[in-house]
Design an enzyme around this catalytic site. Structure first.
Site, PDB file in Angstrom:
ATOM      1  N   ARG A 172      -9.422  21.790   2.809  1.00 20.53           N
ATOM      2  CA  ARG A 172      -8.667  22.946   3.296  1.00 20.53           C
ATOM      3  C   ARG A 172      -7.223  22.808   2.827  1.00 20.53           C
ATOM      4  O   ARG A 172      -6.737  21.713   2.584  1.00 20.53           O
ATOM      5  CB  ARG A 172      -8.707  23.030   4.825  1.00 20.53           C
ATOM      6  CG  ARG A 172      -8.081  21.849   5.518  1.00 20.53           C
ATOM      7  CD  ARG A 172      -8.159  21.965   7.031  1.00 20.53           C
ATOM      8  NE  ARG A 172      -7.520  20.834   7.675  1.00 20.53           N
ATOM      9  CZ  ARG A 172      -6.227  20.746   7.930  1.00 20.53           C
ATOM     10  NH1 ARG A 172      -5.416  21.731   7.568  1.00 20.53           N
ATOM     11  NH2 ARG A 172      -5.712  19.686   8.521  1.00 20.53           N
ATOM     12  N   ARG A 176      -0.415  29.984   6.005  1.00 25.21           N
ATOM     13  CA  ARG A 176       0.090  30.684   7.191  1.00 25.21           C
ATOM     14  C   ARG A 176       0.669  32.023   6.781  1.00 25.21           C
ATOM     15  O   ARG A 176       1.401  32.100   5.798  1.00 25.21           O
ATOM     16  CB  ARG A 176       1.193  29.872   7.859  1.00 25.21           C
ATOM     17  CG  ARG A 176       0.742  28.585   8.473  1.00 25.21           C
ATOM     18  CD  ARG A 176       1.840  28.045   9.375  1.00 25.21           C
ATOM     19  NE  ARG A 176       1.505  26.682   9.768  1.00 25.21           N
ATOM     20  CZ  ARG A 176       2.332  25.665   9.682  1.00 25.21           C
ATOM     21  NH1 ARG A 176       3.556  25.843   9.221  1.00 25.21           N
ATOM     22  NH2 ARG A 176       1.965  24.465  10.074  1.00 25.21           N
ATOM     23  N   ARG A 249      -6.109   4.401  -4.634  1.00 25.35           N
ATOM     24  CA  ARG A 249      -4.956   4.842  -5.395  1.00 25.35           C
ATOM     25  C   ARG A 249      -3.743   4.135  -4.807  1.00 25.35           C
ATOM     26  O   ARG A 249      -3.681   3.888  -3.594  1.00 25.35           O
ATOM     27  CB  ARG A 249      -4.764   6.361  -5.305  1.00 25.35           C
ATOM     28  CG  ARG A 249      -5.766   7.156  -6.092  1.00 25.35           C
ATOM     29  CD  ARG A 249      -5.612   6.987  -7.593  1.00 25.35           C
ATOM     30  NE  ARG A 249      -4.437   7.694  -8.109  1.00 25.35           N
ATOM     31  CZ  ARG A 249      -3.962   7.550  -9.329  1.00 25.35           C
ATOM     32  NH1 ARG A 249      -4.526   6.701 -10.169  1.00 25.35           N
ATOM     33  NH2 ARG A 249      -2.893   8.239  -9.729  1.00 25.35           N
ATOM     34  N   ARG A 280       7.135  13.083  -5.723  1.00 20.54           N
ATOM     35  CA  ARG A 280       8.143  13.574  -4.786  1.00 20.54           C
ATOM     36  C   ARG A 280       9.367  12.674  -4.775  1.00 20.54           C
ATOM     37  O   ARG A 280       9.307  11.528  -5.221  1.00 20.54           O
ATOM     38  CB  ARG A 280       7.570  13.713  -3.377  1.00 20.54           C
ATOM     39  CG  ARG A 280       6.993  12.458  -2.760  1.00 20.54           C
ATOM     40  CD  ARG A 280       6.399  12.781  -1.399  1.00 20.54           C
ATOM     41  NE  ARG A 280       5.815  11.625  -0.742  1.00 20.54           N
ATOM     42  CZ  ARG A 280       5.367  11.614   0.506  1.00 20.54           C
ATOM     43  NH1 ARG A 280       5.447  12.708   1.238  1.00 20.54           N
ATOM     44  NH2 ARG A 280       4.839  10.540   1.038  1.00 20.54           N
ATOM     45  N   GLU A 300       8.696   8.699  -5.882  1.00 25.69           N
ATOM     46  CA  GLU A 300       7.363   8.166  -5.572  1.00 25.69           C
ATOM     47  C   GLU A 300       6.416   8.485  -6.726  1.00 25.69           C
ATOM     48  O   GLU A 300       6.194   9.647  -7.060  1.00 25.69           O
ATOM     49  CB  GLU A 300       6.863   8.793  -4.265  1.00 25.69           C
ATOM     50  CG  GLU A 300       5.605   8.189  -3.712  1.00 25.69           C
ATOM     51  CD  GLU A 300       5.289   8.732  -2.322  1.00 25.69           C
ATOM     52  OE1 GLU A 300       4.209   9.331  -2.166  1.00 25.69           O
ATOM     53  OE2 GLU A 300       6.129   8.588  -1.413  1.00 25.69           O
ATOM     54  N   TYR A 348      -8.225   6.772   5.466  1.00 26.53           N
ATOM     55  CA  TYR A 348      -6.835   7.206   5.519  1.00 26.53           C
ATOM     56  C   TYR A 348      -6.576   7.838   6.881  1.00 26.53           C
ATOM     57  O   TYR A 348      -7.168   8.852   7.237  1.00 26.53           O
ATOM     58  CB  TYR A 348      -6.510   8.213   4.409  1.00 26.53           C
ATOM     59  CG  TYR A 348      -5.052   8.610   4.440  1.00 26.53           C
ATOM     60  CD1 TYR A 348      -4.088   7.757   3.923  1.00 26.53           C
ATOM     61  CD2 TYR A 348      -4.641   9.800   5.031  1.00 26.53           C
ATOM     62  CE1 TYR A 348      -2.746   8.077   3.974  1.00 26.53           C
ATOM     63  CE2 TYR A 348      -3.303  10.135   5.086  1.00 26.53           C
ATOM     64  CZ  TYR A 348      -2.366   9.277   4.557  1.00 26.53           C
ATOM     65  OH  TYR A 348      -1.036   9.594   4.626  1.00 26.53           O
ATOM     66  N   ASP A 350      -3.721   9.238   9.833  1.00 25.86           N
ATOM     67  CA  ASP A 350      -2.360   9.532  10.280  1.00 25.86           C
ATOM     68  C   ASP A 350      -1.995   8.510  11.353  1.00 25.86           C
ATOM     69  O   ASP A 350      -2.868   7.893  11.978  1.00 25.86           O
ATOM     70  CB  ASP A 350      -2.267  10.954  10.851  1.00 25.86           C
ATOM     71  CG  ASP A 350      -2.264  12.010   9.747  1.00 25.86           C
ATOM     72  OD1 ASP A 350      -1.839  11.694   8.628  1.00 25.86           O
ATOM     73  OD2 ASP A 350      -2.693  13.148  10.022  1.00 25.86           O
TER      74      ASP A 350
END
Length: 368
Positions: A172, A176, A249, A280, A300, A348, A350
């Site tokens: 996804r 918005r 990675r 970034r 990065e 991974y 959060d």
């Protein structure tokens, strides 16, 4: 150091810190064994010119779980930082995540109805089930957004063309139809006042700590020191890669101290073209609304992981998942071994999900 501990904990990231703190609350003793020269795992901050530099990439805490928010705020207050990154495509600046500010800049429109119509017309170019990431992304957000804001960034991140990447990587993309630049939908977000080290130092307060030491090189010694071992490192290294390496990675960071007050006006700028080698630039002072006369920026760079490099993003394809399951089966044969965290679980997470996972283990382990 004691002669014996209730728990020997390999690693000192957020999972280890949460579990260690909860164990101490129950009167348990903990020994922390950390390979790096500091505590904190990837949320460690390095102080440069009074700026808390996120040494291993930007970490913005966000959650909708009030229990977890109250938990982290019990160590230190969190500021009101709101993640509102921008995207730079060959000098064109767009707001992230995709919202009405993005659409207005890209197409010169002003209403949600106009934006929905454009995206719907572009989505229809992909018929049937998407067979790769490019088709999946166009199906989700249309061709214009994909070409300028998804394609180059994703190809740098994964080191492969989007047509060669599986569609599930982008399940996804947030879209918005409001003028809202807040990247996260969670109820709570912010940065610890004083940086993440304040949080980490309090979590491990009262533990005995050994730094600059690889647990796996002295495994027998450390198992002898504890009733149980909580291991938060990579699972393949624990078993000395007997089935081969799990793949990741990696990232490389290039930091620079600049004698100027404000470099880019925002904490995070994503560079979404393929030609710019980094994904970034982070300007750390903006995480804490800094007014220092100097600034620190970090570029990065995504990197192909090789043994010895820091593992960041697991390659969750069929081959690696199968390999991880083989290592997990070995781990289950060790009754004094506990596993937790993104490396040991090859997932991974959060930060709030890391804490939630540690809560679950603590409830099971530390029940009265």
């Amino acid at each position: 150091m004691k002669q014996h501990y209730d728990y020997v904990i390999a690693g000192s990231g957020l999972f280890a810190g949460t579990f260690a703190y909860l164990a101490k609350q129950k009167g348990k003793s903990c020994l922390i064994v950390e390979k790096r020269s500091h505590l904190g795992g990837n949320i460690y901050c390095e102080k440069i010119k009074d700026i808390n530099v996120h040494k291993y990439g930007a970490h913005i805490f966000h959650t909708s779980d009030k229990k977890i928010w109250d938990f982290v705020n019990s160590f230190t207050e969190f500021n009101r930082y709101t993640n509102s990154p921008i995207a730079n495509y060959h000098g064109e600046i767009y707001n992230m995540p995709f919202n009405m500010n993005t659409f207005s800049k890209m197409w010169g429109i002003s209403t949600p109805e106009e934006a929905k119509a454009i995206i719907a017309s572009q989505r229809s170019a992909i018929e049937g089930e998407p067979s790769n990431l490019e088709e999946q992304a166009i199906r989700l957000v249309g061709k214009d957004l994909y070409l300028k804001l998804v394609k180059g960034y994703t190809e740098k991140q994964w080191g492969r063309d989007c047509t060669e990447l599986p569609p599930f990587i982008i399940k996804r993309l947030p879209v918005r139809f409001t003028y809202d630049n807040n990247y996260f939908n969670d109820l709570y977000q912010g940065i610890p006042t004083g940086g993440y080290n304040v949080l980490i130092d309090q979590m491990f307060d009262g533990c005995d700590i050994i730094l600059n030491t690889d647990f796996n090189e002295e495994k027998e010694r450390f198992f002898a020191l504890g009733d149980k071992v909580l291991y938060t490192g990579t699972l393949d290294s624990y078993f000395h890669y007997c089935y081969g390496n799990l793949e990741y990675r990696s990232l490389k960071f290039e930091s620079e101290l600049l004698e100027q007050e404000n470099y880019q006006g925002v904490a995070v700028v994503n560079y979404t073209d393929r030609e710019t080698p980094y994904t970034r630039i982070i300007e750390h002072k903006h995480f804490e609304f800094g007014t220092q006369p100097d600034t620190v920026i970090t570029r990065e760079y995504p990197a192909t992981w090789e043994p010895g490099m820091e593992p960041y993003y697991p390659i969750n394809d069929e081959k690696n998942q199968s390999l991880f399951q083989k290592y997990s089966a070995l781990a289950k044969q060790e009754d004094r071994l506990l596993l937790g965290g993104r490396l040991a679980e090859y997932t991974y997470y959060d930060m709030d999900k890391v804490i939630a996972s540690a809560f679950r283990l603590a409830e099971k382990e530390l029940a009265d």
